[in-house]
Design a protein around this motif. Structure first.
Motif, PDB file in Angstrom:
ATOM      1  N   VAL A 165       0.868  -1.187   0.000  1.00 16.90           N
ATOM      2  CA  VAL A 165       0.000   0.000   0.000  1.00 16.90           C
ATOM      3  C   VAL A 165       0.903   1.235   0.000  1.00 16.90           C
ATOM      4  N   LEU A 166       0.951   1.921  -1.128  1.00 14.93           N
ATOM      5  CA  LEU A 166       1.872   3.042  -1.264  1.00 14.93           C
ATOM      6  C   LEU A 166       1.262   4.358  -0.793  1.00 14.93           C
ATOM      7  N   ARG A 167      -0.058   4.457  -0.754  1.00 12.46           N
ATOM      8  CA  ARG A 167      -0.730   5.624  -0.197  1.00 12.46           C
ATOM      9  C   ARG A 167      -1.897   5.135   0.644  1.00 12.46           C
ATOM     10  N   GLY A 168      -2.110   5.782   1.779  1.00 16.53           N
ATOM     11  CA  GLY A 168      -3.159   5.333   2.689  1.00 16.53           C
ATOM     12  C   GLY A 168      -2.741   4.151   3.523  1.00 16.53           C
ATOM     13  N   GLU A 169      -1.431   3.881   3.583  1.00 15.49           N
ATOM     14  CA  GLU A 169      -0.940   2.727   4.345  1.00 15.49           C
ATOM     15  C   GLU A 169      -1.252   2.845   5.832  1.00 15.49           C
ATOM     16  N   ASP A 170      -1.318   4.066   6.349  1.00 16.26           N
ATOM     17  CA  ASP A 170      -1.607   4.247   7.767  1.00 16.26           C
ATOM     18  C   ASP A 170      -3.064   3.887   8.077  1.00 16.26           C
ATOM     19  N   THR A 171      -3.995   4.261   7.193  1.00 19.49           N
ATOM     20  CA  THR A 171      -5.404   3.924   7.405  1.00 19.49           C
ATOM     21  C   THR A 171      -5.625   2.417   7.296  1.00 19.49           C
ATOM     22  N   GLU A 172      -5.011   1.781   6.309  1.00 20.93           N
ATOM     23  CA  GLU A 172      -5.156   0.332   6.159  1.00 20.93           C
ATOM     24  C   GLU A 172      -4.579  -0.393   7.359  1.00 20.93           C
ATOM     25  N   PHE A 173      -3.447   0.072   7.859  1.00 19.08           N
ATOM     26  CA  PHE A 173      -2.824  -0.511   9.051  1.00 19.08           C
ATOM     27  C   PHE A 173      -3.726  -0.334  10.260  1.00 19.08           C
ATOM     28  N   ALA A 174      -4.316   0.857  10.399  1.00 18.57           N
ATOM     29  CA  ALA A 174      -5.206   1.123  11.529  1.00 18.57           C
ATOM     30  C   ALA A 174      -6.450   0.243  11.462  1.00 18.57           C
ATOM     31  N   GLY A 224       4.805  22.080   6.901  1.00 15.71           N
ATOM     32  CA  GLY A 224       4.260  22.009   5.554  1.00 15.71           C
ATOM     33  C   GLY A 224       2.803  21.575   5.571  1.00 15.71           C
ATOM     34  N   LEU A 225       2.074  21.931   4.520  1.00 19.00           N
ATOM     35  CA  LEU A 225       0.660  21.619   4.422  1.00 19.00           C
ATOM     36  C   LEU A 225       0.461  20.183   3.925  1.00 19.00           C
ATOM     37  N   PRO A 226      -0.658  19.563   4.292  1.00 25.60           N
ATOM     38  CA  PRO A 226      -0.906  18.182   3.859  1.00 25.60           C
ATOM     39  C   PRO A 226      -1.142  18.101   2.353  1.00 25.60           C
ATOM     40  N   ALA A 227      -0.861  16.912   1.788  1.00 27.83           N
ATOM     41  CA  ALA A 227      -1.034  16.710   0.345  1.00 27.83           C
ATOM     42  C   ALA A 227      -2.475  16.921  -0.079  1.00 27.83           C
ATOM     43  N   GLN A 228      -3.422  16.627   0.821  1.00 25.52           N
ATOM     44  CA  GLN A 228      -4.834  16.782   0.484  1.00 25.52           C
ATOM     45  C   GLN A 228      -5.172  18.237   0.165  1.00 25.52           C
ATOM     46  N   ARG A 229      -4.429  19.174   0.757  1.00 25.22           N
ATOM     47  CA  ARG A 229      -4.695  20.585   0.481  1.00 25.22           C
ATOM     48  C   ARG A 229      -4.082  21.018  -0.851  1.00 25.22           C
ATOM     49  N   VAL A 274      -5.767   8.421  -5.515  1.00 25.77           N
ATOM     50  CA  VAL A 274      -4.646   7.491  -5.410  1.00 25.77           C
ATOM     51  C   VAL A 274      -4.824   6.522  -4.247  1.00 25.77           C
ATOM     52  N   VAL A 275      -5.572   6.938  -3.230  1.00 28.16           N
ATOM     53  CA  VAL A 275      -5.782   6.079  -2.066  1.00 28.16           C
ATOM     54  C   VAL A 275      -6.902   5.071  -2.303  1.00 28.16           C
ATOM     55  N   ALA A 276      -7.911   5.443  -3.082  1.00 28.91           N
ATOM     56  CA  ALA A 276      -9.147   4.665  -3.199  1.00 28.91           C
ATOM     57  C   ALA A 276      -8.943   3.190  -3.541  1.00 28.91           C
ATOM     58  N   PRO A 277      -8.175   2.816  -4.566  1.00 25.11           N
ATOM     59  CA  PRO A 277      -8.076   1.387  -4.890  1.00 25.11           C
ATOM     60  C   PRO A 277      -7.397   0.563  -3.812  1.00 25.11           C
ATOM     61  N   HIS A 322      -9.783  -2.544  -1.771  1.00 27.52           N
ATOM     62  CA  HIS A 322      -9.457  -3.967  -1.705  1.00 27.52           C
ATOM     63  C   HIS A 322      -9.216  -4.459  -0.278  1.00 27.52           C
ATOM     64  N   ARG A 323      -8.774  -3.575   0.612  1.00 28.95           N
ATOM     65  CA  ARG A 323      -8.277  -4.029   1.908  1.00 28.95           C
ATOM     66  C   ARG A 323      -9.114  -3.606   3.104  1.00 28.95           C
ATOM     67  N   VAL A 324     -10.032  -2.673   2.919  1.00 26.38           N
ATOM     68  CA  VAL A 324     -10.856  -2.190   4.028  1.00 26.38           C
ATOM     69  C   VAL A 324     -12.322  -2.400   3.659  1.00 26.38           C
ATOM     70  N   PRO A 325     -12.884  -3.581   3.928  1.00 27.74           N
ATOM     71  CA  PRO A 325     -14.255  -3.887   3.493  1.00 27.74           C
ATOM     72  C   PRO A 325     -15.311  -2.956   4.066  1.00 27.74           C
ATOM     73  N   LEU A 326     -15.044  -2.331   5.209  1.00 26.27           N
ATOM     74  CA  LEU A 326     -16.030  -1.432   5.797  1.00 26.27           C
ATOM     75  C   LEU A 326     -16.239  -0.171   4.955  1.00 26.27           C
ATOM     76  N   ARG A 327     -15.325   0.116   4.055  1.00 25.70           N
ATOM     77  CA  ARG A 327     -15.502   1.254   3.148  1.00 25.70           C
ATOM     78  C   ARG A 327     -16.411   0.814   2.007  1.00 25.70           C
ATOM     79  N   ARG A 328     -17.699   0.675   2.315  1.00 25.00           N
ATOM     80  CA  ARG A 328     -18.650   0.207   1.312  1.00 25.00           C
ATOM     81  C   ARG A 328     -18.778   1.186   0.153  1.00 25.00           C
ATOM     82  N   ASP A 329     -18.489   2.463   0.418  1.00 24.80           N
ATOM     83  CA  ASP A 329     -18.587   3.460  -0.640  1.00 24.80           C
ATOM     84  C   ASP A 329     -17.567   3.241  -1.743  1.00 24.80           C
ATOM     85  N   LEU A 330     -16.502   2.494  -1.439  1.00 22.44           N
ATOM     86  CA  LEU A 330     -15.462   2.239  -2.434  1.00 22.44           C
ATOM     87  C   LEU A 330     -15.697   0.941  -3.201  1.00 22.44           C
ATOM     88  N   ARG A 331     -16.756   0.206  -2.831  1.00 18.00           N
ATOM     89  CA  ARG A 331     -17.035  -1.075  -3.482  1.00 18.00           C
ATOM     90  C   ARG A 331     -18.380  -1.023  -4.217  1.00 18.00           C
TER      91      ARG A 331
END
Length: 533
Positions: free
Chosen positions: A226-235, A257-262, A271-274, A278-287
């Motif tokens: 997981v190259l982006r969003g690795e912290d959320t997937e780990f959590a 510095g400001l966050p990348a989201q800004r 970039v985080v969505a895919p 695949h790895r966080v089934p509770l994110r029903r909005d992404l499936r």
């Protein structure tokens, strides 16, 4: 003060850690060593400021090591003059790259009982490490989260940062009135410090987070794929393991510095969505893509398959053809007994078992296991039911909807003579395991609640009759106990009388089984005749 056991800790309901009472900052004696892991790629000046702040911490020097993991910087990072005494720089080598790989590299070298992840562009207050580490001295199943605000990087030297942090004031170094607040802190405030949060893993992001080393290892570390969003997937995997998330706003920090989201919010989200889909089934909005198969399913359906072939196939088909398609089926039977040795094909004593394995061997939605695993993690839900009662088309969907509404950790459905069906929330099961509970159901009752129900609630069109003129059972509430709900049921529900409809259904099932057996006998007869000819 090195962490309580399940026996001497107060029960923690969901993520409400209120029963835990951390010691005041500066008013206790730390005992657990901390390993601060800093993944870094370039940014030498910012790293210098981060290390200067860590050199001014209140946590004892002899209990803190700092491991900077250089993830392919050119030129290579160097250890500055102002740094903690236990600081060192290591490299990731050629085996991989990225934040997750760097964090895992540092954690593998860590000697501390507590793993503290920190970004290489964070300037932390003098009590930061102490504030987060004090919770881990209370219990071993906590994940602590520090606070942060985003600032434009001012012209500061490492010496100035060290002096300001040691004096106890980030405000003397940065214009905090102009700082951009973190969205995670807004969520923390809105949910009473995550005590009322349904999914606290959402705000457990990477810049500053800590946990016991055994927790980090138990979930397999951070996923380097997981190259982006690795912290959320780990959590998310930490949540499935049963941990309690504790944000401590005393662990202040500024993010340089400001966050990348800004800078590019749309691209940052895309970039985080895919990865998370695949790895966080509770994110029903992404499936939302229909007909897709995902890396981590939403539900595991466990069926004990050591019986006749046809009822098992019917139960598997019902599970896979329901309204909820995001399912994997685990067939539990003594599959290890099926060797490849020479054997009689038609008179094999394991005839049905071999046929079942061949039927489902090439279906990726069906798994084989000799016994039920201790946890389905990272799958968030596990259903277990008898083969004799196949799932209704929308049974799983209805059960999960109820479980999500009342936040229960387990649903137990009475199926009369067919036994029980259960739906477990993996997070609740994980908590019971972390607490070392001998009675898993009792532990889940204490931490998440157990809901008890009857078949008609989840099997549409069930022929089980409802009690005559009996009022509907009260809707379960998040804090209600199973005992209280059972006591509130009408007596006619708790002690049902004779059920002629069920008896008729059993007779029909026996007739169907007789016909199935006749069909199998006929098939075997034709096969034997063909072989003789």
């Amino acid at each position: 003060m090195t962490g309580g056991t399940a026996a001497d800790l107060p029960p923690i309901r969901h993520n409400d850690y209120s029963p835990l009472d951390p010691p005041p900052l500066g008013g206790w004696d730390p005992e657990l060593p901390v390993s601060v892991i800093i993944p870094a790629h370039g940014g030498q000046h910012r790293l210098d400021l981060t290390l200067a702040a860590l050199a001014a911490q209140t946590y004892p020097d002899h209990l803190m090591e700092v491991i900077v993991v250089d993830d392919g910087s050119e030129p290579p990072l160097r250890l500055p003059e102002i740094a903690p005494g236990g600081a060192r720089i290591v490299t990731t080598g050629s085996s991989g790259w990225g934040i997750a790989h760097a964090v895992n590299t540092g954690a593998a070298l860590a000697e501390g009982r507590i793993i503290q992840r920190l970004d290489a562009d964070m300037v932390v207050c003098r009590e930061h490490i102490e504030a987060l580490a004090r919770w881990h001295h209370l219990a071993g199943f906590l994940v602590t989260i520090g606070a942060k605000r985003f600032v434009e990087e001012p012209a500061l030297t490492a010496a100035r940062v060290h002096e300001g942090v040691r004096a106890g004031s980030l405000g003397s170094l940065f214009d905090l009135s102009a700082a951009l607040p973190s969205s995670t802190e807004q969520t923390i405030s809105r949910t009473d410090g995550l005590r009322a949060s349904r999914n606290p893993y959402h705000v457990c992001t990477g810049p500053t987070v800590s946990m016991r080393r055994e927790i980090f290892q138990a979930v397999g570390g951070v996923d380097p794929g997981v190259l982006r969003g690795e912290d959320t997937e780990f959590a998310y995997r930490l949540a499935a393991h049963g941990v309690v998330f504790v944000p401590d706003m005393a662990a202040q920090a500024v993010h340089l510095g400001l966050p990348a989201q800004r800078r590019d919010p749309r691209r940052a989200v895309r970039v985080v969505a895919p990865y998370l889909a695949h790895r966080v089934p509770l994110r029903r909005d992404l499936r939302r893509d229909r007909g897709r198969h995902w890396l981590v399913p939403y539900v595991e359906v466990v069926l004990h398959a050591d019986g006749p072939e046809e009822p098992v196939r019917e139960a598997v088909g019902a599970a896979l053809d329901g309204s909820l398609g995001d399912v994997v089926v685990t067939l539990v039977a003594p599959w290890s007994k099926l060797s490849g040795d020479r054997r009689p094909v038609l008179d094999d004593p394991l005839f049905d078992l071999r046929l079942l394995r061949e039927h489902f061997a090439h279906d990726e939605r069906v798994r084989f296991a000799d016994e039920v695993s201790a946890t389905p993690a990272p799958i968030p839900f596990r259903y277990t039911g008898p083969i004799s009662v196949p799932l209704g088309r929308d049974t799983l969907e209805r059960m999960i909807r109820v479980m999500q509404d009342d936040r229960s950790g387990m649903i137990v459905v009475a199926l009369g003579d067919d036994g029980e069906a259960t739906l477990e929330r993996t997070e609740a099961l994980g908590r019971a395991r972390l607490l070392g509970a001998d009675d898993v159901a009792a532990s889940i009752e204490a931490t998440h609640g157990v809901r008890r129900a009857d078949r008609p609630e989840f099997w549409a069109g069930s022929t089980s009759p409802a009690p005559a003129k009996a009022p509907a059972p009260p809707k379960a509430t998040p804090g209600a106990t199973a005992h209280g709900r059972e006591a509130a049921r009408p007596a006619a529900e708790r002690v049902p009388g004779p059920d002629p409809v069920k008896e008729q259904r059993r007779q029909e099932e026996r007739l169907k089984e007789g016909k199935r057996q006749e069909g199998r006998d006929s098939l075997l007869g034709r096969l034997r005749t063909a072989l003789r000819n």
